[in-house]
Design an enzyme around this catalytic site. Structure first.
Site, PDB file in Angstrom:
ATOM      1  N   CYS A 216      78.556   3.682  44.016  1.00 13.62           N
ATOM      2  CA  CYS A 216      78.820   5.019  44.540  1.00 13.62           C
ATOM      3  C   CYS A 216      77.884   5.255  45.719  1.00 13.62           C
ATOM      4  CB  CYS A 216      78.653   6.080  43.450  1.00 13.62           C
ATOM      5  SG  CYS A 216      76.967   6.240  42.834  1.00 13.62           S
ATOM      6  N   ARG A 217      77.498   6.487  45.974  1.00 11.90           N
ATOM      7  CA  ARG A 217      76.633   6.779  47.118  1.00 11.90           C
ATOM      8  C   ARG A 217      75.191   6.368  46.844  1.00 11.90           C
ATOM      9  NH1 ARG A 217      73.415  11.269  48.865  1.00 11.90           N
ATOM     10  NH2 ARG A 217      73.897  12.319  46.917  1.00 11.90           N
TER      11      ARG A 217
END
Length: 591
Positions: free
Chosen positions: A512-513
């Site tokens: 993810c981020r």
């Protein structure tokens, strides 16, 4: 001339300070065992004229009231703090003269608490040091969530403003002398215990000074870990006014009394080192090493008001433990004994014991064959853990024993101390345990599979057999993703969405981020029977490792990569479009 002496309080992870000149001195945030402070002042040949508190403390019992009573010093406490004793209230801008040419000036720095004060030590009118308490720490700030949940967001922003006020008003060469941040859970993050700093150094590195306020507050609040349970009692105790300390030896207890106290449900705590405890101990006793973070963890786990009997290898070890414990409000043990287990058990009984092990020994026998219990805190586990391990932080363990599956339990932490305590709790409950006496960094090196892997490891796996599954939302995916990745937003997986076809029946690496959502996704997929791990640090770490990133909006099952914008690291296929782009550009877009 002036001096500043540090009063180390390593158990709770704090520092107090004695500062003064030729004949007079001020004490800032003193520990409860004030004999140490009085001794330090005597060694300097100075009289303590002022005792000051930066705030009403939540992590230790203050010695300020007692020290002021003994020495006759003025007791300065932030004026807005509600207390039940006489003191000199302090307001922003107040100045206390220590002696000719040496003064202490108060600066209001709310955030850690609503009424927090920092104190600037001024020699000949020049700021030479600032006692920052729980405001500006080394690289970080004090946590803002210890007073009242409804105030936490507001105090976080106040903490940001206070940090900026300090660097705006003080010269770069001013020494920064915090109370917290040396192992104390009052710090938002941890700093090295031996570190020192200045206003100038913090200006370029402190998280409150290098980020915008919204980013700082969001990250600060997201990173807060559990608060030790005993903090709930420290603030009110300090506001009422702590009693004088009694460090006389605790009453001796023989084997019959020790057994009776255990039978009554009281705590018996063995202070010896974890190796000696594992080799032999009183059945039902808990192991909290006197040389470790005894004050923090015993106060955290011990139910409030529960009597505790201390077992020690020597009178010196017992005296050290009593001194540590009064700092967190555990004043008088119910009983004590020194020596060895043979002297603490009744005739006809035998000491209990359990084995210790290493991560290499765990790997050799196979972690799938036993229960692997991780007793580290949430923030530690988020940095990496053993695949398939059960996570119950040490401070929750006694309330969650029923969740631990049958079988031998290998208990580990970061270095061995908490694992020994956890193993003793399980041993007292009759479980078969092995205490892992090893550093967690050895786990991966021993060949144990990690549930969280680095970006480089993720790249290697996805170059081989695994699928990189990006669980960010659609707009984040379009802004830049790893080549070859497939897209499945966490929001859809949580609602029961299926894996993309390209990821079915294959090992999955989630990303993810920053690593938070991918961790959740990996856990969710593991519950579905998918072989899933996630990437530490997410796409931020991917970019920082120099791995390729592409832009575009392929379908959920992947598709053609539109535009290479970040050069790969050595050994990584590299491509670029004619449009400019580099890893720093990618990092900015993905942040």
């Amino acid at each position: 001339m002036y001096f500043v002496d540090t009063i180390e309080v390593p158990g709770p992870g704090n520092r107090g300070y004695l500062a003064g000149g030729a004949g007079s001195a001020v004490v800032v945030d003193p520990p409860r065992d004030v004999d140490r402070v009085i001794g330090a002042a005597a060694g300097r040949g100075v009289r303590i004229t002022h005792v000051v508190e930066t705030h009403i403390h939540n992590d230790y019992v203050s010695g300020g009231l007692e020290l002021a009573r003994i020495t006759g010093a003025a007791y300065l406490v932030p004026g807005g703090a509600r207390v039940a004793f006489d003191r000199t209230p302090v307001a922003d801008g107040d100045v206390a003269e220590i002696e000719d040419g040496l003064a202490l000036r108060a600066l209001a720095t709310p955030g850690h608490t609503p009424h927090h004060m920092a104190y600037v030590l001024e020699a000949a009118g020049r700021a030479v040091a600032v006692f920052t308490g729980g405001s500006l720490l080394i690289g970080t700030v004090g946590r803002p969530d210890l007073v009242e949940p409804a105030l936490t967001g507001r105090l976080a922003r106040a903490q940001y403003d206070s940090a900026h006020r300090l660097v705006a008003e003080l010269p770069d060469e001013t020494a920064v002398l915090p109370t917290h941040g040396f192992g104390s859970f009052c710090a938002a993050t941890q700093a090295a215990g031996g570190a020192s700093t200045t206003i100038g150094r913090e200006r370029g590195s402190n998280e409150a000074l290098v980020k915008d306020v919204d980013t700082f507050v969001a990250e600060l609040l997201a990173g807060l870990d559990d608060v030790p349970a005993y903090y709930a009692h420290m603030g009110p105790l300090n506001a009422r006014g702590p009693a004088a300390v009694d460090l006389t030896p605790a009453r001796p207890a023989d084997a019959e009394e020790i057994a009776a106290r255990l039978a009554a449900g009281e705590w018996v705590v063995d202070l010896r080192n974890r190796r000696a405890f594992a080799e032999g101990h009183v059945a039902g006793a808990f192991n909290f090493e006197a040389e470790g973070q005894l004050a923090t963890y015993l106060a955290w786990l011990l139910p409030s008001g529960r009597p505790v009997t201390l077992l020690a290898a020597s009178p010196a070890q017992l005296a050290h433990a009593q001194r540590e414990l009064v700092r967190v409000g555990i004043d008088r043990p119910a009983g004590s004994a020194t020596g060895s287990p043979s002297e603490w058990i009744r005739d006809g009984e035998s000491p209990r014991s359990f084995p210790r092990g290493t991560f290499a020994e765990l790997a050799a026998q196979g972690s799938d064959a036993v229960v692997v219990l991780d007793v580290r805190r949430d923030s530690e586990r988020s940095g990496g853990h053993i695949r398939g391990s059960l996570h119950i932080p040490l401070h929750r363990l006694r309330d969650r024993l029923s969740e631990i599956p049958d079988g031998t339990v290998w208990v580990h932490c970061a270095g061995g101390m908490r694992a020994a305590t956890g193993a003793s709790i399980l041993d007292a409950a009759g479980r078969d345990v092995v205490a892992v006496d090893d550093g967690f960094a050895s786990a991966a090196a021993a060949g144990l599979q990690m549930a969280r892997i680095t970006a480089e490891e993720a790249h290697e796996r996805t170059e081989a057999e695994a699928v990189l599954l990006d669980v960010r939302e659609h707009v984040e995916w379009a802004a830049g993703h790893a080549p070859g990745a497939v897209h499945a937003p966490l929001s859809e997986l949580v609602c029961g969405g299926r894996l993309p076809r390209a990821a079915e029946d294959r090992p999955v690496v989630t990303i993810c981020r920053s690593g938070k959502r991918s961790r959740e996704a990996a856990g969710l997929l593991a519950e579905r029977g998918v072989d899933a791990v996630d990437v530490l640090g997410g796409m931020r770490a991917w970019v920082e490792a120099g791995l390729a990133v592409v832009e575009g909006s392929p379908g959920a099952d992947g598709g053609s990569d539109a535009l290479m914008v970040a050069a790969g690291s050595p050994g990584t296929s590299q491509a670029r479009s004619s449009a400019p782009g580099d890893s720093s550009d990618a990092a900015a877009r993905l942040a």
